[in-house]
Design an enzyme around this catalytic site. Structure first.
Site, PDB file in Angstrom:
ATOM      1  N   CYS A   1       4.918  18.706 -37.728  1.00 26.69           N
ATOM      2  CA  CYS A   1       6.261  19.324 -37.788  1.00 26.69           C
ATOM      3  C   CYS A   1       7.334  18.345 -37.340  1.00 26.69           C
ATOM      4  O   CYS A   1       8.280  18.715 -36.630  1.00 26.69           O
ATOM      5  CB  CYS A   1       6.330  20.598 -36.947  1.00 26.69           C
ATOM      6  SG  CYS A   1       5.277  21.893 -37.551  1.00 26.69           S
TER       7      CYS A   1
ATOM      8  N   HIS B   1      10.990  17.942 -33.056  1.00 25.53           N
ATOM      9  CA  HIS B   1      10.144  18.851 -33.845  1.00 25.53           C
ATOM     10  C   HIS B   1      11.050  19.599 -34.831  1.00 25.53           C
ATOM     11  O   HIS B   1      12.241  19.801 -34.547  1.00 25.53           O
ATOM     12  CB  HIS B   1       9.511  19.836 -32.846  1.00 25.53           C
ATOM     13  CG  HIS B   1       8.470  20.756 -33.396  1.00 25.53           C
ATOM     14  ND1 HIS B   1       8.779  21.897 -34.113  1.00 25.53           N
ATOM     15  CD2 HIS B   1       7.127  20.726 -33.298  1.00 25.53           C
ATOM     16  CE1 HIS B   1       7.653  22.525 -34.424  1.00 25.53           C
ATOM     17  NE2 HIS B   1       6.637  21.842 -33.949  1.00 25.53           N
TER      18      HIS B   1
ATOM     19  N   LYS C   1       1.406  27.753 -25.436  1.00 25.17           N
ATOM     20  CA  LYS C   1       1.035  26.368 -25.116  1.00 25.17           C
ATOM     21  C   LYS C   1       0.761  26.213 -23.617  1.00 25.17           C
ATOM     22  O   LYS C   1       0.536  25.120 -23.123  1.00 25.17           O
ATOM     23  CB  LYS C   1       2.151  25.410 -25.542  1.00 25.17           C
ATOM     24  CG  LYS C   1       2.356  25.356 -27.061  1.00 25.17           C
ATOM     25  CD  LYS C   1       3.411  24.341 -27.407  1.00 25.17           C
ATOM     26  CE  LYS C   1       3.958  24.492 -28.813  1.00 25.17           C
ATOM     27  NZ  LYS C   1       3.079  24.034 -29.886  1.00 25.17           N
TER      28      LYS C   1
ATOM     29  N   GLN D   1       6.775  21.241 -25.005  1.00 23.39           N
ATOM     30  CA  GLN D   1       5.673  20.385 -24.535  1.00 23.39           C
ATOM     31  C   GLN D   1       5.785  20.052 -23.052  1.00 23.39           C
ATOM     32  O   GLN D   1       4.780  19.732 -22.421  1.00 23.39           O
ATOM     33  CB  GLN D   1       5.623  19.080 -25.355  1.00 23.39           C
ATOM     34  CG  GLN D   1       5.287  19.266 -26.819  1.00 23.39           C
ATOM     35  CD  GLN D   1       3.896  19.868 -27.048  1.00 23.39           C
ATOM     36  OE1 GLN D   1       3.024  19.831 -26.196  1.00 23.39           O
ATOM     37  NE2 GLN D   1       3.703  20.454 -28.218  1.00 23.39           N
TER      38      GLN D   1
ATOM     39  N   ASP E   1      14.420  21.353 -25.500  1.00 21.55           N
ATOM     40  CA  ASP E   1      13.195  21.887 -26.072  1.00 21.55           C
ATOM     41  C   ASP E   1      12.061  21.544 -25.093  1.00 21.55           C
ATOM     42  O   ASP E   1      11.617  20.397 -25.017  1.00 21.55           O
ATOM     43  CB  ASP E   1      12.958  21.244 -27.447  1.00 21.55           C
ATOM     44  CG  ASP E   1      11.616  21.653 -28.051  1.00 21.55           C
ATOM     45  OD1 ASP E   1      10.853  22.373 -27.380  1.00 21.55           O
ATOM     46  OD2 ASP E   1      11.337  21.225 -29.188  1.00 21.55           O
TER      47      ASP E   1
HETATM   48  C1  LIG Z   1       8.197  19.761 -29.184  1.00 19.33           C
HETATM   49  C2  LIG Z   1       7.994  21.108 -29.795  1.00 19.33           C
HETATM   50  N1  LIG Z   1       9.044  21.907 -29.977  1.00 19.33           N
HETATM   51  C3  LIG Z   1       8.915  23.135 -30.501  1.00 19.33           C
HETATM   52  C4  LIG Z   1       7.692  23.618 -30.888  1.00 19.33           C
HETATM   53  C5  LIG Z   1       7.619  24.967 -31.489  1.00 19.33           C
HETATM   54  O1  LIG Z   1       6.848  25.828 -30.702  1.00 19.33           O
HETATM   55  P1  LIG Z   1       6.534  27.286 -31.250  1.00 19.33           P
HETATM   56  O2  LIG Z   1       5.856  27.102 -32.564  1.00 19.33           O
HETATM   57  O3  LIG Z   1       5.657  27.872 -30.207  1.00 19.33           O
HETATM   58  O4  LIG Z   1       7.836  27.981 -31.377  1.00 19.33           O
HETATM   59  C6  LIG Z   1       6.559  22.819 -30.742  1.00 19.33           C
HETATM   60  C7  LIG Z   1       5.246  23.281 -31.215  1.00 19.33           C
HETATM   61  O5  LIG Z   1       4.375  22.524 -31.528  1.00 19.33           O
HETATM   62  C8  LIG Z   1       6.716  21.535 -30.170  1.00 19.33           C
HETATM   63  O6  LIG Z   1       5.672  20.725 -30.000  1.00 19.33           O
END
Ligand SMILES: Cc1ncc(COP(=O)(O)O)c(C=O)c1O
Length: 417
Positions: free
Chosen positions: A373, A130, A233, A210, A207
């Site tokens: 993203c 992401h 989430k 998810q 990360d």
């Molecule tokens: C794999 C992954 N990493 C990071 C994020 C970023 O999350 P946040 O926008 O809550 O910081 C997301 C959000 O969609 C994601 O799917």
């Protein structure tokens, strides 16, 4: 609170829906079929009650008052830290830094641990990251001359582990990988990766945006050094996230934001830092949302993360069968439900994903369309965008059937034979 009714997966998604006020609403006259859970989940009434209760009964600033409300607010805020530590089996409460979101947590690692890197040191990422786990490292590379390397993905959307092994070297200082892709659904073998990363003396930042909401995650068993995720989430509020880290690493890290709360002593031209994790939490934090988040954790713990996973595994297996059965969709990511979480990205070669999402919306079905993203991954897949259906606890086979009917209706609408 009424007990969660039992089913094969350990609970009944339909009974659970009644706990989410928003799922009662209609969209364009249809029942809301919410399939955008990877972007954010809906919120149970218990969470809304906890927010109201915080502001109605306990609102004050934290850590700096001796009055009753200040103590209550501090207790609620710190209780969130304790609950999160327990939820992911962190070694200690001090291992949990409360941030704004997963992005903020990854930026903290990149800026603070990243400051120990020098020109020529390498950071190993992957093609399926992401933007939140790409851009902070791009910023670091620009500032410090650090070299970024990327593990490619295989044709079926898994990490190429042979390439990972050859890219990992003594030059690698940080490996930052997603535990589950928000586009492909791929679940990465983090524990195996952690061993290899430590073998070359590097640290592993995961990360978990998810994975933590959808899989049982045990920070200590995983062997990672850092784990980032967001409350929103996980059926929790926006504006709260977490960095779980080995305390000995946090001790060695410099804060990246200065201000109140994060200091021990300040003089006009000098300051010293508070203990971990507070030295990373400058300024008044998002007290109310942190105080409320345990209401969402109650629900997840009540159901059990093993049941959450088995429900979503069953649902994604059913969805894969039904979507593949249509015969015209390109589906990205592994087709084995054991290797992927509860989300599916797909493309109808005849209809742009945005148009598809718009037609589905007229039927009350919320899916996401776009690059999610993950622009480098879109480029790797050779698409500008995909549509993505992502499941949560309140989704069931009826929702998948509604999606499939919607995809058929979209073809009719656009006159595709
Ligand atoms: C794999 C992954 N990493 C990071 C994020 C970023 O999350 P946040 O926008 O809550 O910081 C997301 C959000 O969609 C994601 O799917």
């Amino acid at each position: 609170m009424a007990p969660i009714a039992s089913s094969a997966a350990g609970f009944d998604p339909r009974a659970l829906r009644t706990r989410f006020p928003i799922l009662d609403r209609k969209v364009h006259g249809h029942r809301l079929v919410y399939l955008d859970n990877a972007a954010t989940t809906q919120k149970p009434a218990a969470l809304l009650d906890a927010l109201r209760s915080y502001y109605s009964n306990s609102n004050a600033n934290v850590h700096r008052g001796v009055h009753t409300l200040a103590e209550e607010a501090t207790g609620l805020y710190e209780a969130c830290r304790g609950r999160v530590a327990r939820f992911v089996n962190a070694p200690e409460e001090r291992a949990v830094v409360i941030t704004r979101n997963a992005t903020d947590a990854i930026n903290l690692v990149a800026r603070s641990w990243g400051a120990t890197l020098s020109t020529g040191d390498e950071v190993l990422l992957s093609e399926m990251e992401h933007h939140s786990n790409l851009v902070p490292w791009i910023m670091l590379a620009r500032e410090r001359g650090v070299v970024l390397r990327h593990v490619p993905i295989t044709a079926d959307g898994q990490l190429d582990m042979a390439a990972f092994a050859s890219l990992l070297s003594r030059r690698t200082r940080i490996v930052a990988l997603t535990a589950m892709s928000n586009v492909l659904g791929t679940i990465n073998p983090i524990a195996e990766i952690a061993e290899a990363v430590h073998g070359v003396g590097a640290v592993l930042a995961v990360d978990g945006a998810q994975s933590v909401p959808h899989l049982p995650v045990d920070f200590q068993a995983l062997g990672a050094d850092f784990l980032a995720f967001s409350a929103h989430k996980m059926y929790g509020p926006t504006g709260v996230g977490f960095l779980v880290a080995k305390p000995e690493l946090l001790e060695r890290m410099e804060p990246v934001a200065g201000g109140g709360e994060m200091i021990r002593e300040v003089r006009l031209d000098w300051a010293s830092w508070n203990d971990i994790p507070h030295k990373f939490e400058a300024g008044t934090p998002n007290i109310a949302d942190a105080a409320a988040f345990p209401a969402a954790l109650d629900m997840l713990e009540d159901i059990g993360m093993a049941s959450v996973r088995s429900h979503e595994r069953e649902l994604v297996g059913y969805a894969l069968d039904r979507l593949l059965g249509l015969g015209w969709l390109e589906i990205h990511g592994p087709l084995d439900p054991d290797r992927r979480g509860g989300l599916i990205s797909f493309v109808d070669p005849e209809i742009h994903p945005h148009d598809l999402a718009q037609v589905l919306d007229t039927l009350g079905i919320a899916v996401r369309a776009g690059h999610h993203c993950a622009q480098p991954l879109m480029r790797r897949l050779g698409v500008a965008a995909t549509a993505r259906a992502s499941f949560g606890l309140y989704n069931d086979r009826d929702d998948v059937d509604a999606l499939v009917d919607g995809l058929v209706a979209a073809r009719k609408y656009f006159g595709v034979a």
